[in-house]
Design an enzyme around this catalytic site. Structure first.
Site, PDB file in Angstrom:
ATOM      1  CD  GLU A 100      -3.722  -5.269   8.144  1.00  0.00           C
ATOM      2  OE1 GLU A 100      -3.980  -6.113   7.271  1.00  0.00           O
ATOM      3  OE2 GLU A 100      -4.247  -4.129   8.172  1.00  0.00           O
ATOM      4  N   GLY A 176      -6.335   1.668   7.845  1.00  0.00           N
ATOM      5  CA  GLY A 176      -7.678   1.382   8.327  1.00  0.00           C
ATOM      6  C   GLY A 176      -8.194   2.354   9.382  1.00  0.00           C
TER       7      GLY A 176
HETATM    8  P1  PGA Z   1      -6.529   0.768   4.248  1.00  0.00           P
HETATM    9  O1  PGA Z   1      -5.378  -0.363   4.218  1.00  0.00           O
HETATM   10  O2  PGA Z   1      -6.641   1.306   2.857  1.00  0.00           O
HETATM   11  O3  PGA Z   1      -7.754   0.038   4.710  1.00  0.00           O
HETATM   12  O4  PGA Z   1      -6.067   1.802   5.227  1.00  0.00           O
HETATM   13  C1  PGA Z   1      -4.226  -0.152   3.468  1.00  0.00           C
HETATM   14  C2  PGA Z   1      -3.385  -1.385   3.516  1.00  0.00           C
HETATM   15  O5  PGA Z   1      -3.365  -2.073   4.545  1.00  0.00           O
HETATM   16  O6  PGA Z   1      -2.708  -1.708   2.516  1.00  0.00           O
END
Ligand code: PGA
Length: 259
Positions: A100, A176
Site C-alpha cells: 500500500e 484484502g
Molecule cells: P489482508 O492484508 O490480511 O487484509 O489481506 C495483509 C496485509 O496487507 O499485510
C-alpha cells in the site's frame, strides 16, 4: 518444521480509534498470553496510537511495531515520522515496503532501501514486504519482481542477528481481496526469497530469517500456509482487527511450530 520461531504480525493499517485500539490490544494480550512461547507476535497500530497501545503491550509478550518510517533522520519533512521517533516511543519493529506504500503512495525500491537503512541505524527490527501485482504475475515475472524489490531493500542494510529481519511475501492481488496463491506458489516464492538472502548475506544468516506469507490470511487458511516449511508465519491485515480471528491465526501458527 524449521527451528525458526514463527512470527505473526498484525497490521492495523488506518483503522481503529484511540479507545477501540486500546481495547483491541487489551483483548489480544489477555488471550495471547498462553501462546507466547510458540510464536513471536507483533502488533502495528497507526502512528497516533503507538504510545497508548504500547503501554498495554508492555511486559505482556506482544511486540509493538509501526507501519512505516521516513528515510530521513529528521528535519523539515512535513508529515513524516522518523525511525528515531519510533525508537523513542519504545517501538521495536517497523514494516517497510508494504504494497500500500509501494503502489498506493509510489514508494520506489530505492526509497524503501533507504528506509530500511534508516530503521536499522536506529536499531529497529524490520518487516520488509515484497510482492508482485496481478499484471506481473500474469507476465510470469513474480520471482524477478520479488528479487528486485528485496535486493534494493536490503542491499545496504546490516542486521546484527537474523531475528531482526523478517521478510513478508505479500502478493498485491491477494491483499484484502480474499484471494490467495496456492500453497505451492507461496512456498516457491519463499524459497526464492531465502536463496536471495543466502546470496545477499550467507546461509547461516539466511536460515534464521523468518519469511512470512501475507494476503487474505484467515483462521481458515493459516494452518495450511504454516504447514509449509518455507512459510514461517503471516502478516495479517483485515483479520488482525478481530480479536477472535487474530488469536485463532496465532494459535494455528504457534500450534504448528509445537508439532
Ligand atoms: P489482508 O492484508 O490480511 O487484509 O489481506 C495483509 C496485509 O496487507 O499485510
Amino acid at each position: 518444521m524449521s527451528t525458526r520461531i514463527p512470527f505473526v504480525g498484525g497490521n492495523w493499517k488506518m483503522n481503529t480509534n484511540l479507545v477501540g485500539g486500546v481495547e483491541l490490544a487489551q483483548a489480544l494480550v489477555s488471550q495471547l498470553a498462553s501462546i507466547e512461547s510458540g510464536c513471536e507476535i507483533l502488533i502495528c497500530p497507526p502512528f497516533p496510537y503507538l504510545q497508548s497501545v504500547g503501554q498495554v503491550l508492555k511486559g505482556r509478550g506482544v511486540l509493538l511495531g509501526a507501519q512505516n518510517c521516513s528515510d530521513e533522520p529528521g528535519g523539515a519533512f512535513t508529515g513524516q515520522v522518523s525511525a528515531a521517533m519510533l525508537a523513542d516511543l519504545g517501538v521495536e519493529w517497523v514494516i517497510i515496503g508494504h504494497s500500500e506504500c509501494r503502489h498506493g503512495l509510489g514508494e520506489s525500491n530505492e526509497l524503501i532501501g533507504r528506509k530500511v537503512l534508516q530503521a536499522r541505524a536506529e536499531g529497529l527490527k524490520t518487516v520488509v514486504c515484497c510482492g508482485e501485482t496481478e499484471e506481473d504475475r500474469h507476465a510470469g515475472r513474480t520471482h524477478e519482481i520479488i528479487e528486485n524489490q528485496l535486493r534494493a531493500a536490503l542491499v545496504k542494510a546490516t542486521f546484527d542477528r537474523s531475528e531482526s529481519l523478517v521478510v513478508a511475501y505479500e502478493p498485491v492481488w491477494a491483499i484484502g481481496t480474499g484471494m490467495t496463491p496456492s500453497i505451492d506458489d507461496a512456498e516457491n516464492v519463499n524459497r526464492t526469497i531465502r536463496s536471495l538472502l543466502v546470496s545477499l548475506y550467507d546461509s547461516q544468516f539466511a536460515s534464521g530469517v523468518r519469511v512470512l506469507y501475507g494476503g487474505s490470511m484467515k483462521p481458515g487458511n493459516a494452518a495450511s500456509f504454516i504447514a509449509s516449511p518455507e512459510i514461517d508465519g503471516g502478516l495479517i491485515g483485515g483479520a488482525s482487527l478481530s480479536t477472535d480471528d487474530f488469536v485463532a491465526i496465532c494459535r494455528a501458527v504457534a500450534g504448528a511450530s509445537q508439532g
